[in-house]
Enzyme design. Sequence first.
Site, PDB file in Angstrom:
ATOM      1  N   ASP A  37      -4.076   7.884   0.590  1.00 55.70           N
ATOM      2  CA  ASP A  37      -4.248   8.671   1.559  1.00 55.70           C
ATOM      3  C   ASP A  37      -3.297   9.847   1.910  1.00 55.70           C
ATOM      4  O   ASP A  37      -2.146   9.383   1.893  1.00 55.70           O
ATOM      5  CB  ASP A  37      -4.595   8.069   3.095  1.00 55.70           C
ATOM      6  CG  ASP A  37      -5.119   8.895   4.048  1.00 55.70           C
ATOM      7  OD1 ASP A  37      -6.348   8.607   4.320  1.00 55.70           O
ATOM      8  OD2 ASP A  37      -4.364   9.789   4.612  1.00 55.70           O
ATOM      9  N   ILE A  38      -3.381  11.108   2.075  1.00 54.80           N
ATOM     10  CA  ILE A  38      -2.175  11.986   2.224  1.00 54.80           C
ATOM     11  C   ILE A  38      -1.537  11.859   3.442  1.00 54.80           C
ATOM     12  O   ILE A  38      -0.354  12.341   3.415  1.00 54.80           O
ATOM     13  CB  ILE A  38      -2.959  13.274   1.893  1.00 54.80           C
ATOM     14  CG1 ILE A  38      -2.062  14.374   1.531  1.00 54.80           C
ATOM     15  CG2 ILE A  38      -3.544  13.902   3.170  1.00 54.80           C
ATOM     16  CD1 ILE A  38      -2.616  15.688   0.895  1.00 54.80           C
ATOM     17  N   GLU A 100     -13.513  12.426   9.754  1.00 55.06           N
ATOM     18  CA  GLU A 100     -13.168  13.842   9.640  1.00 55.06           C
ATOM     19  C   GLU A 100     -13.945  14.312   8.274  1.00 55.06           C
ATOM     20  O   GLU A 100     -14.282  15.474   8.233  1.00 55.06           O
ATOM     21  CB  GLU A 100     -11.601  13.916   9.392  1.00 55.06           C
ATOM     22  CG  GLU A 100     -11.082  13.873  10.985  1.00 55.06           C
ATOM     23  CD  GLU A 100      -9.564  13.769  11.082  1.00 55.06           C
ATOM     24  OE1 GLU A 100      -8.823  14.166   9.854  1.00 55.06           O
ATOM     25  OE2 GLU A 100      -8.822  13.607  11.926  1.00 55.06           O
ATOM     26  N   VAL A 101     -13.676  13.581   7.303  1.00 51.98           N
ATOM     27  CA  VAL A 101     -14.254  13.972   5.852  1.00 51.98           C
ATOM     28  C   VAL A 101     -15.506  13.260   5.692  1.00 51.98           C
ATOM     29  O   VAL A 101     -15.716  12.284   5.983  1.00 51.98           O
ATOM     30  CB  VAL A 101     -13.303  13.569   4.784  1.00 51.98           C
ATOM     31  CG1 VAL A 101     -14.021  13.810   3.482  1.00 51.98           C
ATOM     32  CG2 VAL A 101     -11.945  14.080   4.977  1.00 51.98           C
ATOM     33  N   HIS A 105     -16.180   6.860   2.734  1.00 46.43           N
ATOM     34  CA  HIS A 105     -14.958   6.447   2.310  1.00 46.43           C
ATOM     35  C   HIS A 105     -14.581   5.120   3.160  1.00 46.43           C
ATOM     36  O   HIS A 105     -14.865   5.101   4.352  1.00 46.43           O
ATOM     37  CB  HIS A 105     -14.021   7.331   2.218  1.00 46.43           C
ATOM     38  CG  HIS A 105     -13.464   8.041   3.714  1.00 46.43           C
ATOM     39  ND1 HIS A 105     -14.512   9.132   4.162  1.00 46.43           N
ATOM     40  CD2 HIS A 105     -12.779   7.895   4.458  1.00 46.43           C
ATOM     41  CE1 HIS A 105     -14.030   9.411   5.347  1.00 46.43           C
ATOM     42  NE2 HIS A 105     -12.949   8.669   5.493  1.00 46.43           N
ATOM     43  N   HIS A 107     -11.397   3.071   4.013  1.00 46.70           N
ATOM     44  CA  HIS A 107      -9.972   3.020   4.139  1.00 46.70           C
ATOM     45  C   HIS A 107      -9.486   1.469   3.982  1.00 46.70           C
ATOM     46  O   HIS A 107     -10.108   0.432   4.290  1.00 46.70           O
ATOM     47  CB  HIS A 107      -9.535   3.184   5.543  1.00 46.70           C
ATOM     48  CG  HIS A 107      -9.791   4.465   6.162  1.00 46.70           C
ATOM     49  ND1 HIS A 107      -8.769   5.481   6.228  1.00 46.70           N
ATOM     50  CD2 HIS A 107     -10.883   5.498   6.633  1.00 46.70           C
ATOM     51  CE1 HIS A 107      -9.410   6.673   6.620  1.00 46.70           C
ATOM     52  NE2 HIS A 107     -10.509   6.581   6.977  1.00 46.70           N
TER      53      HIS A 107
HETATM   54  P1  AMP Z   1     -11.559   9.885   8.029  1.00 49.80           P
HETATM   55  O1  AMP Z   1     -10.916  10.130   9.494  1.00 49.80           O
HETATM   56  O2  AMP Z   1     -12.195   8.426   8.003  1.00 49.80           O
HETATM   57  O3  AMP Z   1     -12.511  10.988   7.777  1.00 49.80           O
HETATM   58  O4  AMP Z   1     -10.360   9.880   7.074  1.00 49.80           O
HETATM   59  C1  AMP Z   1     -10.307  10.860   6.085  1.00 49.80           C
HETATM   60  C2  AMP Z   1      -9.064  10.411   5.465  1.00 49.80           C
HETATM   61  O5  AMP Z   1      -8.781  11.416   4.388  1.00 49.80           O
HETATM   62  C3  AMP Z   1      -7.617  10.783   6.612  1.00 49.80           C
HETATM   63  O6  AMP Z   1      -6.915   9.630   6.739  1.00 49.80           O
HETATM   64  C4  AMP Z   1      -6.913  11.823   5.913  1.00 49.80           C
HETATM   65  O7  AMP Z   1      -5.505  11.820   6.073  1.00 49.80           O
HETATM   66  C5  AMP Z   1      -7.261  11.566   4.362  1.00 49.80           C
HETATM   67  N1  AMP Z   1      -7.304  12.880   3.692  1.00 49.80           N
HETATM   68  C6  AMP Z   1      -7.548  14.114   3.795  1.00 49.80           C
HETATM   69  N2  AMP Z   1      -7.463  15.121   2.689  1.00 49.80           N
HETATM   70  C7  AMP Z   1      -6.860  14.257   2.114  1.00 49.80           C
HETATM   71  C8  AMP Z   1      -6.274  14.528   0.604  1.00 49.80           C
HETATM   72  N3  AMP Z   1      -6.475  15.900   0.078  1.00 49.80           N
HETATM   73  N4  AMP Z   1      -5.890  13.631  -0.318  1.00 49.80           N
HETATM   74  C9  AMP Z   1      -5.824  12.300   0.377  1.00 49.80           C
HETATM   75  N5  AMP Z   1      -6.435  11.848   1.545  1.00 49.80           N
HETATM   76  C10 AMP Z   1      -6.681  12.780   2.174  1.00 49.80           C
END
Ligand code: AMP
Length: 114
Positions: A37-38, A100-101, A105, A107
């Site tokens: 995770d970034i 958010e994405v 996924h 975690h």
């Molecule tokens: P969520 O809030 O469950 O959708 O988690 C999305 C996660 O993706 C967050 O913890 C972000 O930090 C992570 N994230 C977003 N963009 C990237 C990226 N380019 N590479 C790695 N992790 C990312």
Amino acid sequence: MLEWESMTERTIFHKILDKEIPADIVYEDDEVLAFKDIHPKATTHLLFIPKHFIVSIADVTPETAHIPGMLILKAQKFAKEKGIDGYKLTFHVGKGGGQEVMYLHLHFLSEQKM
Ligand code: AMP
């Protein structure tokens, strides 16, 4: 047509999967990709995504119900191989659940190093 092809915009995880944007990939096989995770919220914070696209747990059907379980098994195997015996696994579901994405996924969070 694949589900994501009918969407107007591919998510950042589609682009990581297709190697269009870089990620710190820690594991890959035919079914799953795992990367760091970034913005890590633990010493080890990984994301496991399926290669078969699903938006979120809310969209899982009887036909795709094996996919979240598969992600958990991959995370379990990865942890064993890295000697990590304490971790948290989380799915955020929908905007109200902190997602958010919009690409399913898992975690993986641990205070142990890989
Ligand atoms: P969520 O809030 O469950 O959708 O988690 C999305 C996660 O993706 C967050 O913890 C972000 O930090 C992570 N994230 C977003 N963009 C990237 C990226 N380019 N590479 C790695 N992790 C990312």
